[in-house]
Design a protein around this motif. Structure first.
Motif, PDB file in Angstrom:
ATOM      1  N   ASN A  22       0.813  -1.216   0.000  1.00  0.00           N
ATOM      2  CA  ASN A  22       0.000   0.000   0.000  1.00  0.00           C
ATOM      3  C   ASN A  22       0.849   1.270   0.000  1.00  0.00           C
ATOM      4  OD1 ASN A  22      -2.399  -1.495   0.060  1.00  0.00           O
ATOM      5  ND2 ASN A  22      -2.368  -1.641   2.291  1.00  0.00           N
ATOM      6  N   MET A  27       2.659   3.903  -4.284  1.00  0.00           N
ATOM      7  CA  MET A  27       1.533   4.632  -4.864  1.00  0.00           C
ATOM      8  C   MET A  27       1.780   5.084  -6.293  1.00  0.00           C
ATOM      9  SD  MET A  27      -0.610   4.420  -2.474  1.00  0.00           S
ATOM     10  CE  MET A  27      -1.879   5.523  -3.087  1.00  0.00           C
ATOM     11  N   THR A  67      -6.591  -6.991  -3.918  1.00  0.00           N
ATOM     12  CA  THR A  67      -5.690  -5.886  -3.555  1.00  0.00           C
ATOM     13  C   THR A  67      -5.288  -5.078  -4.777  1.00  0.00           C
ATOM     14  OG1 THR A  67      -4.834  -7.274  -1.757  1.00  0.00           O
ATOM     15  CG2 THR A  67      -3.561  -5.334  -2.350  1.00  0.00           C
ATOM     16  N   ARG A 121      -6.537  -1.160  -5.251  1.00  0.00           N
ATOM     17  CA  ARG A 121      -5.528  -0.102  -5.316  1.00  0.00           C
ATOM     18  C   ARG A 121      -5.682   0.731  -6.584  1.00  0.00           C
ATOM     19  NH1 ARG A 121      -1.216   0.476  -8.081  1.00  0.00           N
ATOM     20  NH2 ARG A 121       0.507   1.806  -7.384  1.00  0.00           N
TER      21      ARG A 121
END
Length: 721
Positions: free
Chosen positions: A394, A397, A421, A425
């Motif tokens: 996470n 980015m 996930t 995202r």
């Protein structure tokens, strides 16, 4: 001299040496000519086909010419007919051996039919996973068929371009010339199955997939692809994910005017040994390319705490001295520890997550990371490392982030977690859905087929110790008249205390003429990093023959010369067995042996191991009469429940959780310390325990008397004058 005696003696001697001669097929005997695990024959094509790679296909016209040859003609006429019927050799004609195939580059792309045949011959299955979670199957009979058909439509099988030879990386996929030279210098010629299927997908997705998927391009103009690769142990997964990572950085540095080292890729591995191995392989691959690879150390900082997020200090990682704060108020304050200056960072999840979190609750954001690699992804996304791994994930980015996951075992829960996930995202960043591709080599979650498996019933703990001592004698024969396991080999135990106890038991079993106790060592997580590195280096150099360890060395670590693996304690799961035995028989080497001991306490949990052995022998093409795992044994073994499997995976066999044995529940003391690794009787251990307790009690009394005496001396002021 009697000539008859001489002849008979020489005949007997020849027969004896040929019988007792050790097998030449050993993983430590040398390198394998072909590292590929599967070599299924490609079916002959109907009609005329182009010849590509190592698939020699005969056409109908050529068959008709062969049938028209008259074998009753004279030799000269027959030779003329053979010459006339023989096809002319061209530069594109494949060679008969894999080595010659690897030296020829294929510049033209294969059509879909040829790709399908080549992928199937190497047991490669490439599937495009759905962009969202498919609907669950409804139990109602009317809706069941409709839901199943929609589910099948979601999972689409594709046939990308396979990599036939490493030379194609330069000609077809345009990798760096310097990196291509490094591959040649390291002796890479024939790609393994996982390299054959994954490298085209990661290097040039447009070229590999063609019109198979819709284009969702990144900023670099390539199709965004995230990969889940499931391939057997020792099949070259490390090289498969390092080549695209290094090539992507080289291409960026080539087009960019800024030649500074920017952290662009992170590789996460579960153990320090595996992380160190990845760093060494990456440095060999990037030699002379300008790409800098760094292994994570304790205290290393990824981004400066007091500087803007994503910026990296222009300070080398080797500078250990702390810098004082500058007097200029406009400049941001620099932290005491300089930030890492590298292109690729290799780390364990704990070290990297703590570096990103730091003392503050806010987690740092990595805006420059464009590639995230999870090696041994199933254990990294297991509850043990899941929070740390997802925290690292996470933090990355960058909208162009590509994620690749690699392992020999990967359950459906890991696959669904990965898909969720990735899509969550991308939706958070406002990006289109990603193309998630799953690559499976061979049979999913199975052991490699080129090793021999032995499941041995030892009844009790002393029985296992006796059986292991028999394996230490190279001339000893097993019960089935097969050759004993030859060093070097690994011995796996369930806990650290059991590994230490087994090492102390076997410390003097090897004769002093052969090196004695220096040939046996133990490695576990409680040792220091220096001691672990020293033991690993001695084992790779051949100074250590028998290495006793825990599951810390069961994943990813490459020992190419290991002749066998001994599971002294039954693994906690089928996946643990696959990874343990995968330390031998790597890169296509044959002759490796995997021995597993089990006792009465292990019987409820052995069936998972037995099923994996049966599947491996079936994949190797062994007949039921030749297979070591018999059908009657599979039927006789009990099937553990889900609760028992979960309990075993978390804690191991209950009798060995304490390491040196658990006390019996009955008050009579029967079966006390039944899981102890020792050849001493209970009476001898009792005497030693009493003696040890008496010594400790005597030391405590002496310390108490000394403290009391010192106290009296401090209060006494001496004799007054």
């Amino acid at each position: 001299m009697d000539i008859l005696k001489l002849l008979s003696r020489s005949t007997k001697q020849t027969a004896r040496t040929s019988k007792d001669a050790p097998s030449t097929k050993l993983p430590s005997a040398g390198t394998s000519a072909n590292p590929q695990l599967f070599h299924d024959a490609v079916p002959e094509a109907r009609g005329k086909k182009r010849k590509r790679g190592g698939d020699v296909e005969q056409t109908r016209a050529h068959d008709e010419e062969e049938e028209s040859i008259n074998f009753f003609e004279t030799s000269s006429a027959a030779s003329k007919a053979e010459k006339a019927s023989a096809p002319k050799k061209t530069a594109e004609e494949p060679a008969s051996t894999p080595e010659k195939v690897a030296t020829k580059a294929t510049t033209e792309l294969l059509d879909e039919a040829e790709c399908r045949q080549l992928l199937r011959s190497h047991r490669l299955k490439v599937t495009l996973l759905p962009s969202s979670k498919p609907d669950k199957v409804v139990k109602k009979s009317k809706k069941k068929k409709a839901v199943e058909t929609s589910k099948k439509e979601e999972y689409k099988q594709v046939y990308p371009q396979p990599l036939v030879a490493f030379n194609d990386l330069r000609s077809t996929y345009g990798i760096s010339g310097r990196m291509a030279e490094n591959l040649v210098q390291q002796g890479y010629k024939i790609p393994t199955e996982v390299q054959m299927g994954s490298l085209p997908l990661l290097l040039r997705p447009k070229t590999a997939l063609g019109d198979a998927i819709e284009e969702a391009e990144d900023s670099d103009g390539e199709v965004h692809v995230d990969l889940l690769a499931v391939a057997p142990t020792g099949s070259g997964k490390t090289l498969a994910f390092l080549i695209p990572v290094v090539d992507r950085i080289i291409q960026r540095r080539r087009t960019s005017q800024d030649k500074e080292h920017i952290l662009e890729a992170i590789v996460v591995a579960p153990t320090k040994e595996l992380a160190t191995q990845i760093v060494n392989e990456a440095r060999k691959l990037s030699l002379g390319t300008g790409v800098k690879v760094v292994g994570m150390r304790k205290g290393m900082q990824i981004t400066p705490r007091d500087s803007p997020e994503g910026e990296v200090d222009d300070i080398s990682e080797d500078e250990e001295e702390q810098e004082e704060d500058g007097s200029d108020a406009e400049k941001p304050k620099k932290s005491s520890q300089p930030a890492v200056k590298a292109d690729i960072l290799v780390s364990t999840p704990g070290l990297l997550f703590s570096a990103l979190s730091g003392k503050n609750s806010d987690q740092a954001t990595l805006l420059t990371i464009r590639t995230l690699v999870l090696d041994e992804a199933d254990v990294l996304l297991d509850p043990l490392f899941r929070d740390q791994t997802l925290g690292i994930w996470n933090s990355c980015m960058n909208p162009d982030l590509r994620v690749t996951l690699w392992s020999a075992t990967m359950g459906s829960n890991i696959e669904s977690l990965t898909s969720t996930t990735i899509q969550a995202r991308r939706s958070l960043l406002g990006l289109p859905s990603s193309h998630i591709i799953r690559l499976v080599v061979g049979l999913k979650d199975s052991a490699i087929p080129n090793i021999t498996h032995r499941l041995i019933y030892a009844a009790t703990e002393p029985g296992k110790l006796i059986a292991l001592r028999q394996l230490l004698h190279p001339t000893a024969k097993s019960a089935d008249e097969t050759q004993s396991l030859r060093p070097p080999f690994l011995v796996f135990t369930q806990t650290i205390p059991r590994a230490v106890a087994l090492h102390s038991e076997l410390l003097y079993d090897i004769p002093s003429e052969a090196g004695g106790s220096t040939r046996i060592a133990v490695l576990h997580a409680e040792l220091s990093d220096t001691a672990r590195s020293n033991i690993m280096a001695r084992f790779r150099n051949g100074d250590i023959w028998v290495l006793i360890t825990t599951d810390i060395l069961s994943r990813g670590v490459d020992f190419r010369g290991i002749n066998g693996v001994v599971n002294y304690d039954v693994p906690n799961s089928g996946a643990a067995y696959i990874h343990r035995v995968g330390r031998t028989g790597r890169a296509g080497r044959e002759g490796g042996v995997a021995v597993t001991f089990y006792t009465k306490e292990d019987i409820p949990y052995v069936k998972a191991v037995a099923n994996i052995i049966a599947a491996s022998e079936k994949a190797a093409g062994k007949k039921e009469s030749e297979a070591g795992m018999k059908r009657w044994l599979l039927d006789a073994l009990p099937t553990p429940s889900k609760q028992e499997k979960k309990k075993l995976k978390m804690h191991g066999v209950e009798a060995r959780r304490g390491g040196l044995g658990e006390k019996s529940k009955d008050g009579k003391g029967k079966g006390k310390f039944k899981a102890q690794i020792s050849t001493k009787s209970g009476y001898e251990r009792k005497l030693e325990n009493n003696r040890r307790g008496a010594i400790q009690g005597s030391k405590r009394r002496m310390e108490a008397e000394k403290e009391e005496h010192n106290g009296e001396d401090s209060e006494w002021g001496g004799i007054d004058e």
